[in-house]
Design an enzyme around this catalytic site. Structure first.
Site, PDB file in Angstrom:
ATOM      1  N   LYS A 125       0.858  -1.189   0.000  1.00 58.51           N
ATOM      2  CA  LYS A 125       0.000   0.000   0.000  1.00 58.51           C
ATOM      3  C   LYS A 125       0.887   1.229   0.000  1.00 58.51           C
ATOM      4  O   LYS A 125       2.020   1.183   0.491  1.00 58.51           O
ATOM      5  CB  LYS A 125      -0.889   0.009   1.248  1.00 58.51           C
ATOM      6  N   ASP A 165      -7.069   4.619  -4.627  1.00 55.75           N
ATOM      7  CA  ASP A 165      -7.690   4.488  -3.298  1.00 55.75           C
ATOM      8  C   ASP A 165      -8.297   5.863  -3.010  1.00 55.75           C
ATOM      9  O   ASP A 165      -8.470   6.665  -3.952  1.00 55.75           O
ATOM     10  CB  ASP A 165      -6.651   4.091  -2.231  1.00 55.75           C
TER      11      ASP A 165
HETATM   12  P1  NDP Z   1     -12.968   8.026  -2.774  1.00 50.43           P
HETATM   13  O1  NDP Z   1     -11.916   9.020  -2.539  1.00 50.43           O
HETATM   14  O2  NDP Z   1     -13.510   7.839  -4.148  1.00 50.43           O
HETATM   15  O3  NDP Z   1     -14.228   8.308  -1.819  1.00 50.43           O
HETATM   16  C1  NDP Z   1     -14.106   8.336  -0.436  1.00 50.43           C
HETATM   17  C2  NDP Z   1     -15.433   8.783   0.146  1.00 50.43           C
HETATM   18  O4  NDP Z   1     -15.375   8.723   1.557  1.00 50.43           O
HETATM   19  C3  NDP Z   1     -15.764  10.206  -0.209  1.00 50.43           C
HETATM   20  O5  NDP Z   1     -17.152  10.360  -0.227  1.00 50.43           O
HETATM   21  C4  NDP Z   1     -15.131  10.983   0.953  1.00 50.43           C
HETATM   22  O6  NDP Z   1     -15.718  12.258   1.162  1.00 50.43           O
HETATM   23  C5  NDP Z   1     -15.434  10.054   2.100  1.00 50.43           C
HETATM   24  N1  NDP Z   1     -14.392  10.174   3.135  1.00 50.43           N
HETATM   25  C6  NDP Z   1     -13.052  10.029   3.007  1.00 50.43           C
HETATM   26  N2  NDP Z   1     -12.425  10.237   4.162  1.00 50.43           N
HETATM   27  C7  NDP Z   1     -13.387  10.527   5.045  1.00 50.43           C
HETATM   28  C8  NDP Z   1     -13.367  10.840   6.410  1.00 50.43           C
HETATM   29  N3  NDP Z   1     -12.216  10.899   7.106  1.00 50.43           N
HETATM   30  N4  NDP Z   1     -14.561  11.070   7.015  1.00 50.43           N
HETATM   31  C9  NDP Z   1     -15.736  11.017   6.317  1.00 50.43           C
HETATM   32  N5  NDP Z   1     -15.796  10.725   5.013  1.00 50.43           N
HETATM   33  C10 NDP Z   1     -14.648  10.482   4.393  1.00 50.43           C
HETATM   34  O7  NDP Z   1     -12.406   6.638  -2.195  1.00 50.43           O
HETATM   35  P2  NDP Z   1     -12.881   5.162  -2.492  1.00 50.43           P
HETATM   36  O8  NDP Z   1     -14.353   5.121  -2.705  1.00 50.43           O
HETATM   37  O9  NDP Z   1     -11.986   4.602  -3.520  1.00 50.43           O
HETATM   38  O10 NDP Z   1     -12.501   4.453  -1.116  1.00 50.43           O
HETATM   39  C11 NDP Z   1     -13.411   4.372  -0.009  1.00 50.43           C
HETATM   40  C12 NDP Z   1     -12.959   3.251   0.921  1.00 50.43           C
HETATM   41  O11 NDP Z   1     -12.944   2.005   0.207  1.00 50.43           O
HETATM   42  C13 NDP Z   1     -11.559   3.400   1.512  1.00 50.43           C
HETATM   43  O12 NDP Z   1     -11.528   2.827   2.796  1.00 50.43           O
HETATM   44  C14 NDP Z   1     -10.708   2.563   0.557  1.00 50.43           C
HETATM   45  O13 NDP Z   1      -9.505   2.131   1.180  1.00 50.43           O
HETATM   46  C15 NDP Z   1     -11.655   1.412   0.306  1.00 50.43           C
HETATM   47  N6  NDP Z   1     -11.387   0.631  -0.895  1.00 50.43           N
HETATM   48  C16 NDP Z   1     -11.370   1.211  -2.137  1.00 50.43           C
HETATM   49  C17 NDP Z   1     -11.155   0.429  -3.249  1.00 50.43           C
HETATM   50  C18 NDP Z   1     -11.250   0.986  -4.637  1.00 50.43           C
HETATM   51  O14 NDP Z   1     -11.185   0.186  -5.587  1.00 50.43           O
HETATM   52  N7  NDP Z   1     -11.417   2.274  -4.819  1.00 50.43           N
HETATM   53  C19 NDP Z   1     -10.849  -1.002  -3.142  1.00 50.43           C
HETATM   54  C20 NDP Z   1     -10.958  -1.533  -1.809  1.00 50.43           C
HETATM   55  C21 NDP Z   1     -11.185  -0.715  -0.739  1.00 50.43           C
HETATM   56  P3  NDP Z   1     -15.142  13.546   0.392  1.00 50.43           P
HETATM   57  O15 NDP Z   1     -15.735  13.503  -0.981  1.00 50.43           O
HETATM   58  O16 NDP Z   1     -15.618  14.680   1.218  1.00 50.43           O
HETATM   59  O17 NDP Z   1     -13.659  13.396   0.401  1.00 50.43           O
END
Ligand code: NDP
Length: 443
Positions: A125, A165
């Site tokens: 990672k 991510d």
């Molecule tokens: P994105 O950046 O596309 O979206 C993240 C979302 O979560 C956004 O809506 C963001 O809000 C919100 N968010 C992020 N940090 C916080 C926080 N501290 N408090 C509240 N809301 C928060 O990321 P992903 O959708 O890709 O990833 C989301 C999760 O899924 C993570 O844990 C990631 O590790 C996991 N994941 C992702 C994969 C992928 O293929 N993308 C694969 C496997 C796991 P805002 O828009 O305001 O930033």
């Protein structure tokens, strides 16, 4: 003292100040007791001590200049955790909260998740404490170029293959890939999540969210239940959340909540996903704008989506976003299943509440493995110089998620914890990696 307890002591002593990493590692170690007792060769080969210590941890300076010409310095990370079963593989997180503990927790989880997919990929990672929010495209490019100017020397199509991510989407992957190619003169599948015009895979964008719903549906099916006709609460509104909402809706569910880091929306008629996609994917805006599309929906800047009554909860934002009191509220509201789209979104106390109350609980390392599985399919297509259709990739993804469910359910049952999929996923993921490490000698 048991071997597992010894390993936990070593974990605490060696990693002070890394709470997220210790939380993730403890959750895995605690569930391994029965498989460890059955395999004395794991202790002889110091498998636990070795699996909690990354192969290497790289930290580096990332200097860049903003649009006013002012210089900034961020910190870059890449943790190459374990390559017993394949090249290191895991995303790059760009968020101000990023530190070594968070990257290590994510890298550690990735070892077992990648193993569960059944594909030949190891765990790693990376990321940076850079905040992409509010930056211009030129500033994002500057940062990505600087980040890759150091990272390129540590990665490669058969060495370590980063992906997206939080904060790293198609735009960032494009800029990083361009820099890698420019420096190395290699056109190889060194990153996944690439654009379709330069080696990306169809269905990669949808894969994590779709995969989460496929696995959760399989878990529900085993109990004679389904997404059809159910009310679903989702947190987050990024890549995982949007495509989980899309697939859940396609299977006949009504998704009523989504959130971002500044607030959350409740739409009792079902979320208008086209509106969310426009706000988050096109405008890169805030969810508070949702009311411009659906004036009757509610927006709230405080509290969490978990207070809404639902049958299925899919946390898809970030780590520790669902705590004990949220879990109790969900149970009180008669939730039947929880599928983790984000990594480690439920605290250990919340997990306990779900298990004690008979809520079906799909842990992240199984439930969100569809993203990395499809990344591995992207690697295969790149190596073959071929690209598969959306339907081909989606069908493979669906098959992989069904297999993951079956393997974790079988391991849970075999090791005396029927329907405890935390134990099942940890053991199923661990065993393959541990056996490969034993076979390869003490390295
Ligand atoms: P994105 O950046 O596309 O979206 C993240 C979302 O979560 C956004 O809506 C963001 O809000 C919100 N968010 C992020 N940090 C916080 C926080 N501290 N408090 C509240 N809301 C928060 O990321 P992903 O959708 O890709 O990833 C989301 C999760 O899924 C993570 O844990 C990631 O590790 C996991 N994941 C992702 C994969 C992928 O293929 N993308 C694969 C496997 C796991 P805002 O828009 O305001 O930033």
């Amino acid at each position: 003292m048991s071997y597992v307890s010894e390993a936990m002591q070593e974990l605490d002593a060696r990693n002070p100040g890394q709470p997220e990493f210790r939380q993730a590692a403890k959750e895995v170690l605690e569930s391994l007791e029965s498989v460890i007792n059955e395999h004395p060769e794991y202790r002889r080969n110091a498998i636990l001590e070795r699996i909690i210590e990354p192969d290497r941890q790289i930290m580096f300076r990332v200097p860049w200049t903003d649009d006013k010409g002012v210089a900034h310095v961020n910190r870059g990370f890449r943790v190459q955790f374990n390559n017993a079963i394949g090249p290191y593989k895991g995303g790059i997180r760009l968020h101000p909260s990023v530190n070594l503990s968070i990257i290590k927790f994510l890298g550690f989880e990735q070892i077992f998740k990648n193993s569960l997919t059944g594909l030949p990929i190891g765990g790693g990672k990376g990321g940076s404490d850079f905040d992409p929010k509010g930056k211009s495209d030129r500033e994002i490019f500057e940062f990505c170029r600087s980040f890759m100017t150091e990272l390129y020397r540590h990665i490669g199509a058969d060495v370590d293959v980063p992906a997206g991510d939080i904060g790293t989407g198609a735009r960032e992957i494009g800029f990083m890939y361009g820099t890698y190619k420019k420096i190395t003169n290699l056109y190889e599948g060194v990153l996944t999540g690439k654009g379709l015009t330069y080696g990306g895979s169809l269905a990669r964008t949808e894969a994590t969210g779709y995969g989460l719903v496929y696995l959760t549906e399989e878990m529900l099916k085993a109990k004679g239940k389904s997404f059809k006709g159910s009310v679903v609460a989702i947190s987050g509104s990024g890549n995982v959340a949007i495509y989980a909402a899309e697939k859940a809706t396609a299977l006949g569910a009504k998704v009523v909540t989504m959130s971002d880091s500044t607030g959350w929306i409740y739409d009792e008629n079902g979320i208008d996903l086209a509106a969310v996609k426009e706000i988050k994917e096109v405008k890169r805006g805030r969810l508070s704008e949702y009311k411009n599309y659906r004036p009757k929906a509610q927006y709230s800047a405080s509290g969490r989506v978990w207070q809404v009554k639902c049958d299925i909860a899919l946390p898809c934002a970030t780590q520790n976003e669902l705590d004990e009191s949220d879990a109790k509220t969900l149970v009180k509201n008669k939730v039947i299943a929880v599928g983790e789209g984000a990594n480690m979104p439920s605290t250990p106390e919340a997990q306990e509440v779900f298990l004690k109350n008979g809520v079906l609980f799909a842990p992240a390392k199984a439930a969100n493995a569809g993203g990395v599985a499809t990344s591995a399919l992207e690697m295969s297509q790149n190596s073959q110089r071929l690209s598969w259709t959306f339907e081909e990739v989606d069908a493979k993804l669906h098959g992989i998620m069904i297999n993951i469910y079956r393997n974790m359910a079988a391991a849970a049952e075999k090791y005396g914890s029927k329907d405890n999929f935390i134990v099942g996923a940890n053991i199923a993921g661990f065993k393959k990696v541990a056996d490969a490490m034993v076979a390869q000698g003490i390295q």
